[in-house]
Design an enzyme around this catalytic site. Structure first.
Site, PDB file in Angstrom:
ATOM      1  N   SER A   1       0.800  -1.264   0.132  1.00 37.05           N
ATOM      2  CA  SER A   1       0.089   0.124  -0.022  1.00 37.05           C
ATOM      3  C   SER A   1       0.808   1.311  -0.002  1.00 37.05           C
ATOM      4  CB  SER A   1      -0.904  -0.064   1.236  1.00 37.05           C
ATOM      5  OG  SER A   1      -1.444   1.453   1.356  1.00 37.05           O
TER       6      SER A   1
ATOM      7  N   HIS B   1      -1.107  -1.160  -4.099  1.00 36.88           N
ATOM      8  CA  HIS B   1      -2.711  -0.859  -3.509  1.00 36.88           C
ATOM      9  C   HIS B   1      -2.542   0.742  -3.286  1.00 36.88           C
ATOM     10  CE1 HIS B   1      -6.179  -1.812  -1.027  1.00 36.88           C
ATOM     11  NE2 HIS B   1      -5.785  -0.839  -0.045  1.00 36.88           N
TER      12      HIS B   1
ATOM     13  N   ASP C   1      -4.637   3.837  -1.713  1.00 29.97           N
ATOM     14  CA  ASP C   1      -5.817   4.268  -0.781  1.00 29.97           C
ATOM     15  C   ASP C   1      -6.123   5.675  -0.896  1.00 29.97           C
ATOM     16  OD1 ASP C   1      -6.020   1.983   1.105  1.00 29.97           O
ATOM     17  OD2 ASP C   1      -3.815   2.169   1.548  1.00 29.97           O
TER      18      ASP C   1
ATOM     19  N   MET D   1      -8.662   8.687   0.307  1.00 36.21           N
ATOM     20  CA  MET D   1      -9.379   9.076   1.722  1.00 36.21           C
ATOM     21  C   MET D   1      -9.801  10.592   1.251  1.00 36.21           C
ATOM     22  SD  MET D   1      -6.864   7.513   4.458  1.00 36.21           S
ATOM     23  CE  MET D   1      -6.445   5.654   4.326  1.00 36.21           C
TER      24      MET D   1
ATOM     25  N   HIS E   1      -8.466   1.638  -3.783  1.00 41.22           N
ATOM     26  CA  HIS E   1      -9.428   1.536  -2.779  1.00 41.22           C
ATOM     27  C   HIS E   1      -9.916   2.668  -2.306  1.00 41.22           C
ATOM     28  CE1 HIS E   1      -9.386   0.215   1.915  1.00 41.22           C
ATOM     29  NE2 HIS E   1     -10.661   0.576   1.369  1.00 41.22           N
TER      30      HIS E   1
ATOM     31  N   MET F   1     -12.050   5.008  -0.204  1.00 43.30           N
ATOM     32  CA  MET F   1     -12.647   5.680   1.094  1.00 43.30           C
ATOM     33  C   MET F   1     -13.275   6.768   1.117  1.00 43.30           C
ATOM     34  SD  MET F   1      -9.623   3.483   3.405  1.00 43.30           S
ATOM     35  CE  MET F   1      -8.154   3.620   1.845  1.00 43.30           C
TER      36      MET F   1
ATOM     37  N   MET G   1     -11.597  -5.539   5.500  1.00 44.64           N
ATOM     38  CA  MET G   1     -10.629  -4.597   6.209  1.00 44.64           C
ATOM     39  C   MET G   1     -10.366  -5.464   7.512  1.00 44.64           C
ATOM     40  SD  MET G   1     -10.056  -1.951   4.410  1.00 44.64           S
ATOM     41  CE  MET G   1      -9.036  -1.227   5.713  1.00 44.64           C
TER      42      MET G   1
ATOM     43  N   GLY H   1      -8.451   4.354   7.380  1.00 48.94           N
ATOM     44  CA  GLY H   1      -7.991   5.365   7.792  1.00 48.94           C
ATOM     45  C   GLY H   1      -6.576   5.604   7.800  1.00 48.94           C
ATOM     46  N   PHE H   2      -6.076   4.594   8.533  1.00 49.04           N
ATOM     47  CA  PHE H   2      -4.458   4.734   8.873  1.00 49.04           C
ATOM     48  C   PHE H   2      -3.753   3.489   8.634  1.00 49.04           C
ATOM     49  CE2 PHE H   2      -7.002   7.638  11.438  1.00 49.04           C
ATOM     50  CZ  PHE H   2      -6.683   9.150  10.983  1.00 49.04           C
ATOM     51  N   GLY H   3      -2.647   3.952   8.242  1.00 37.52           N
ATOM     52  CA  GLY H   3      -1.881   2.661   8.027  1.00 37.52           C
ATOM     53  C   GLY H   3      -1.027   2.353   9.549  1.00 37.52           C
ATOM     54  N   GLY H   4      -0.562   1.175   9.682  1.00 36.34           N
ATOM     55  CA  GLY H   4       0.193   1.049  10.979  1.00 36.34           C
ATOM     56  C   GLY H   4      -0.665   0.330  12.123  1.00 36.34           C
TER      57      GLY H   4
ATOM     58  N   ASP I   1      -6.739  -6.156   4.320  1.00 34.02           N
ATOM     59  CA  ASP I   1      -6.042  -5.037   4.201  1.00 34.02           C
ATOM     60  C   ASP I   1      -6.166  -4.500   5.661  1.00 34.02           C
ATOM     61  OD1 ASP I   1      -5.260  -2.469   3.876  1.00 34.02           O
ATOM     62  OD2 ASP I   1      -6.900  -1.765   2.536  1.00 34.02           O
ATOM     63  N   GLY I   2      -4.965  -4.435   6.228  1.00 35.26           N
ATOM     64  CA  GLY I   2      -4.992  -3.666   7.753  1.00 35.26           C
ATOM     65  C   GLY I   2      -3.985  -4.573   8.659  1.00 35.26           C
ATOM     66  N   GLY I   3      -3.015  -4.080   9.043  1.00 33.31           N
ATOM     67  CA  GLY I   3      -1.954  -5.063   9.952  1.00 33.31           C
ATOM     68  C   GLY I   3      -1.874  -6.278   9.473  1.00 33.31           C
TER      69      GLY I   3
ATOM     70  N   GLY J   1       1.021  -2.477   3.965  1.00 36.08           N
ATOM     71  CA  GLY J   1       1.662  -1.029   4.004  1.00 36.08           C
ATOM     72  C   GLY J   1       2.955  -0.713   4.505  1.00 36.08           C
ATOM     73  N   SER J   2       2.607  -0.690   6.000  1.00 37.77           N
ATOM     74  CA  SER J   2       3.936  -0.664   6.801  1.00 37.77           C
ATOM     75  C   SER J   2       4.704  -1.792   6.926  1.00 37.77           C
ATOM     76  CB  SER J   2       3.731  -0.286   8.334  1.00 37.77           C
ATOM     77  OG  SER J   2       2.619  -0.974   8.777  1.00 37.77           O
TER      78      SER J   2
HETATM   79  C1  DX5 Z   1      -5.933   1.755   5.775  1.00 32.72           C
HETATM   80  C2  DX5 Z   1      -5.521   1.522   4.308  1.00 32.72           C
HETATM   81  C3  DX5 Z   1      -4.606   0.559   4.233  1.00 32.72           C
HETATM   82  C4  DX5 Z   1      -3.335   0.748   4.821  1.00 32.72           C
HETATM   83  C5  DX5 Z   1      -2.652  -0.540   5.345  1.00 32.72           C
HETATM   84  O1  DX5 Z   1      -7.341   2.409   5.985  1.00 32.72           O
HETATM   85  O2  DX5 Z   1      -6.907   0.970   3.662  1.00 32.72           O
HETATM   86  O3  DX5 Z   1      -4.409  -0.162   2.854  1.00 32.72           O
HETATM   87  O4  DX5 Z   1      -2.278   1.550   4.096  1.00 32.72           O
HETATM   88  O5  DX5 Z   1      -1.583  -0.163   6.044  1.00 32.72           O
HETATM   89  P1  DX5 Z   1      -0.941  -1.252   6.988  1.00 32.72           P
HETATM   90  O6  DX5 Z   1      -0.543  -2.497   6.284  1.00 32.72           O
HETATM   91  O7  DX5 Z   1       0.277  -0.568   7.601  1.00 32.72           O
HETATM   92  O8  DX5 Z   1      -2.255  -1.682   8.192  1.00 32.72           O
HETATM   93 ZN    ZN Z   2      -6.383   0.100   1.640  1.00 30.48          ZN
END
Ligand code: DX5
Ligand code: ZN
Length: 219
Positions: free
Chosen positions: A7, A32, A34, A36, A65, A67, A138, A143-146, A176-178, A198-199
């Site tokens: 991502s 990917h 994102d 927002m 994606h 959002m 999800m 909303g946020f990575g990490g 997607d997420g964590g 992502g991270s």
């Molecule tokens: C969060 C995004 C994700 C995000 C994932 O709302 O949709 O795509 O980048 O980041 P990680 O992999 O760090 O959870």
């Molecule tokens: Zn995403």
């Protein structure tokens, strides 16, 4: 074979092209992207101009994606800007309008997906599944990575895998997420075949090692 989709939210936007090239060289399958709007989720990221630039810079499969609220307004624009696949949250508008958005993407000749937030039931995908190339689950609040992976979403991933097998076996199942080398195997065991990271990829200096670690653990 599992697909890995880094991502760009965790990339360095000042050197996005270079980060994307690294991910590609490291064996990433999808990229990917994102989007927002600060309304559907409490954060603002990137949109059409960045997608257009990225499209010119890479031949990677761009998995967008959205959002954003009322995404139908922008369905065609994201296709025209270079998306290969556009994901719509089922919570972002009425069923009728999401169906319209899905149809618009198909008419543009692109792939389409629907996405569910953690508190949305698996069955919410049913009105759309027959048109979908991918369903995105999800595993954090968007909303946020990490953020930390929500293990309580694993039964829903399995349930959606069952629905896909029954209604649209060619459809992919993305999470997607964590997602990292520890949580990726749980997702794959539950039935996912596309892993957004992502991270776990762009947050590390050695992207190739990061992707390799996820692949090794999901073999
Ligand atoms: C969060 C995004 C994700 C995000 C994932 O709302 O949709 O795509 O980048 O980041 P990680 O992999 O760090 O959870
Ligand atoms: Zn995403």
């Amino acid at each position: 074979m599992i697909k890995i989709a880094p991502s760009i939210l965790s990339a360095d936007f000042c050197r996005l092209g270079a980060d994307v090239d690294e991910a590609r060289a490291a064996g990433a399958d999808y990229l990917h992207f994102d989007v927002m709007d600060g309304v559907f989720v409490p954060n603002i990221s990137v949109g059409l101009p960045v997608l257009k630039s990225l499209r010119r810079a890479t031949d990677m499969f761009l998995d967008v994606h959205l959002m954003i609220v009322r995404p139908q307004r922008y369905a065609k624009a994201f296709c025209d800007a270079g998306a290969d696949l556009v994901n719509f949250h089922v919570e972002s508008d009425t069923e009728e309008n999401i169906l319209r958005a899905v149809t618009t993407v198909k008419e543009c000749g692109k792939k389409v997906g629907v996405t569910v937030k953690p508190r949305t039931q698996a069955e919410a995908i049913l009105p759309f599944i027959e048109y979908c190339d991918l369903v995105l689950v999800m595993t954090v609040e968007p909303g946020f990575g990490g953020q930390s992976f929500m293990t309580d979403q694993l039964p829903k991933i399995s349930r959606i895998r069952d629905l896909i097998e029954r209604c649209a076996p060619q459809c992919e199942l993305e999470v997607d997420g964590g997602v990292d080398e520890d949580t990726a195997p749980l997702c794959v065991r539950a039935g996912a075949n596309v892993l957004v990271a992502g991270s776990a990829v762009f947050g590390r200096s050695d992207r190739a090692a990061a992707i390799r670690a996820i692949r090794e653990k999901t073999k």
